[in-house]
Design a protein around this motif. Structure first.
Motif, PDB file in Angstrom:
ATOM      1  N   SER A 151     -37.005  40.352  -6.738  1.00  0.00           N
ATOM      2  CA  SER A 151     -36.879  41.104  -5.327  1.00  0.00           C
ATOM      3  C   SER A 151     -38.005  41.460  -3.625  1.00  0.00           C
ATOM      4  CB  SER A 151     -35.326  42.094  -5.084  1.00  0.00           C
ATOM      5  OG  SER A 151     -34.844  42.092  -6.387  1.00  0.00           O
ATOM      6  N   LEU A 152     -37.983  41.151  -3.370  1.00  0.00           N
ATOM      7  CA  LEU A 152     -38.450  41.296  -2.355  1.00  0.00           C
ATOM      8  C   LEU A 152     -38.621  42.342  -1.020  1.00  0.00           C
ATOM      9  CD1 LEU A 152     -39.576  37.927  -0.910  1.00  0.00           C
ATOM     10  CD2 LEU A 152     -40.877  39.399  -1.938  1.00  0.00           C
ATOM     11  N   ARG A 153     -38.040  43.424  -0.929  1.00  0.00           N
ATOM     12  CA  ARG A 153     -38.216  44.267   0.081  1.00  0.00           C
ATOM     13  C   ARG A 153     -39.067  44.934   1.488  1.00  0.00           C
ATOM     14  NH1 ARG A 153     -37.210  50.319  -2.501  1.00  0.00           N
ATOM     15  NH2 ARG A 153     -39.191  50.364  -1.294  1.00  0.00           N
ATOM     16  N   PHE A 154     -38.258  44.571   2.767  1.00  0.00           N
ATOM     17  CA  PHE A 154     -39.041  44.862   3.988  1.00  0.00           C
ATOM     18  C   PHE A 154     -38.881  45.251   4.834  1.00  0.00           C
ATOM     19  CE2 PHE A 154     -38.721  40.261   2.597  1.00  0.00           C
ATOM     20  CZ  PHE A 154     -39.946  39.655   2.832  1.00  0.00           C
ATOM     21  N   THR A 155     -39.147  46.776   5.765  1.00  0.00           N
ATOM     22  CA  THR A 155     -38.903  47.504   6.919  1.00  0.00           C
ATOM     23  C   THR A 155     -37.892  47.000   7.456  1.00  0.00           C
ATOM     24  OG1 THR A 155     -40.847  47.155   8.228  1.00  0.00           O
ATOM     25  CG2 THR A 155     -41.061  48.378   6.230  1.00  0.00           C
ATOM     26  N   GLU A 156     -37.581  47.523   7.980  1.00  0.00           N
ATOM     27  CA  GLU A 156     -36.272  47.484   9.423  1.00  0.00           C
ATOM     28  C   GLU A 156     -37.303  46.215  10.435  1.00  0.00           C
ATOM     29  OE1 GLU A 156     -32.824  50.362  10.891  1.00  0.00           O
ATOM     30  OE2 GLU A 156     -34.571  51.797   9.322  1.00  0.00           O
ATOM     31  N   GLU A 157     -38.075  46.748  10.217  1.00  0.00           N
ATOM     32  CA  GLU A 157     -38.914  45.899  11.505  1.00  0.00           C
ATOM     33  C   GLU A 157     -39.098  44.446  11.014  1.00  0.00           C
ATOM     34  OE1 GLU A 157     -39.726  49.181  10.488  1.00  0.00           O
ATOM     35  OE2 GLU A 157     -38.710  49.808  11.999  1.00  0.00           O
ATOM     36  N   GLY A 158     -39.288  44.462   9.525  1.00  0.00           N
ATOM     37  CA  GLY A 158     -39.365  42.954   8.978  1.00  0.00           C
ATOM     38  C   GLY A 158     -40.603  42.563   8.531  1.00  0.00           C
ATOM     39  N   ASP A 159     -41.166  44.091   7.797  1.00  0.00           N
ATOM     40  CA  ASP A 159     -42.552  44.599   7.302  1.00  0.00           C
ATOM     41  C   ASP A 159     -42.675  44.077   6.032  1.00  0.00           C
ATOM     42  OD1 ASP A 159     -43.601  44.105   9.979  1.00  0.00           O
ATOM     43  OD2 ASP A 159     -43.977  46.276   9.750  1.00  0.00           O
ATOM     44  N   LEU A 160     -43.533  43.446   4.885  1.00  0.00           N
ATOM     45  CA  LEU A 160     -43.451  43.441   3.620  1.00  0.00           C
ATOM     46  C   LEU A 160     -43.388  45.105   3.216  1.00  0.00           C
ATOM     47  CD1 LEU A 160     -42.112  42.009   0.929  1.00  0.00           C
ATOM     48  CD2 LEU A 160     -44.898  41.553   1.180  1.00  0.00           C
ATOM     49  N   LEU A 161     -42.398  45.079   2.117  1.00  0.00           N
ATOM     50  CA  LEU A 161     -43.189  46.442   1.702  1.00  0.00           C
ATOM     51  C   LEU A 161     -43.522  46.233   0.380  1.00  0.00           C
ATOM     52  CD1 LEU A 161     -40.070  48.510   2.110  1.00  0.00           C
ATOM     53  CD2 LEU A 161     -42.095  49.524   3.115  1.00  0.00           C
ATOM     54  N   GLU A 162     -44.776  46.796  -0.220  1.00  0.00           N
ATOM     55  CA  GLU A 162     -45.223  46.174  -2.055  1.00  0.00           C
ATOM     56  C   GLU A 162     -44.094  47.374  -3.153  1.00  0.00           C
ATOM     57  OE1 GLU A 162     -48.009  44.923  -1.570  1.00  0.00           O
ATOM     58  OE2 GLU A 162     -48.357  44.467  -0.166  1.00  0.00           O
TER      59      GLU A 162
END
Length: 143
Positions: A132-143
């Motif tokens: 699973s990849l998580r991204f902020t609402e702005e579209g930046d990848l979360l670690e």
């Protein structure tokens, strides 16, 4: 033999219904009213229970959604299941550049909205390897 068959039939029925809130079962007081206030336009709502959490799976504006509440009816989070065409372009571009070109396929995309945080999740898979990849609402990848 009849007793055994009756017991077997009842066991299967109980196993099938575990986790589902069926007609006649009570939801916590005020939960449906809270849900109706939160999502007055929801269609095709189905309730289920997992431990102390209650989930409403429903349609809203052509999106499949799941709202989760605790045992006192307080909203915990909502997941909005997104078709591929609704994934923000920055996130879709990241997936294409770093994962799709490496053989990963998109299995599910959703927007997770909770009181303390909101983010996008892409569930991807390559063979038996899933992540699973998580991204902020702005579209930046979360670690």
């Amino acid at each position: 033999m009849r007793t055994y068959l009756l017991y077997l039939t009842l066991s299967l029925a109980i196993t099938t219904l575990q986790g589902q809130v069926t007609r006649g079962q009570q939801l916590p007081e005020g939960l449906i009213e809270t849900f109706d206030t939160d999502y007055p336009e929801a269609d095709e709502t189905e309730w289920s229970r997992n431990g102390a959490k209650y989930s409403a799976l429903f349609l809203l504006n052509e999106f499949r959604m799941e709202a989760v509440y605790d045992q006192v009816g307080e909203w915990q989070y909502t997941d909005v299941f997104l078709p591929e065409t609704e994934i923000p372009e920055k996130i879709a571009s990241h997936f294409r550049a770093f994962y799709a070109n490496s053989g990963y396929s998109l299995k599910e995309a959703l927007f997770h909205d909770a009181p303390s945080e909101s983010f996008y999740i892409l569930k991807i898979q390559k063979g038996s390897q899933a992540q699973s990849l998580r991204f902020t609402e702005e579209g930046d990848l979360l670690e």
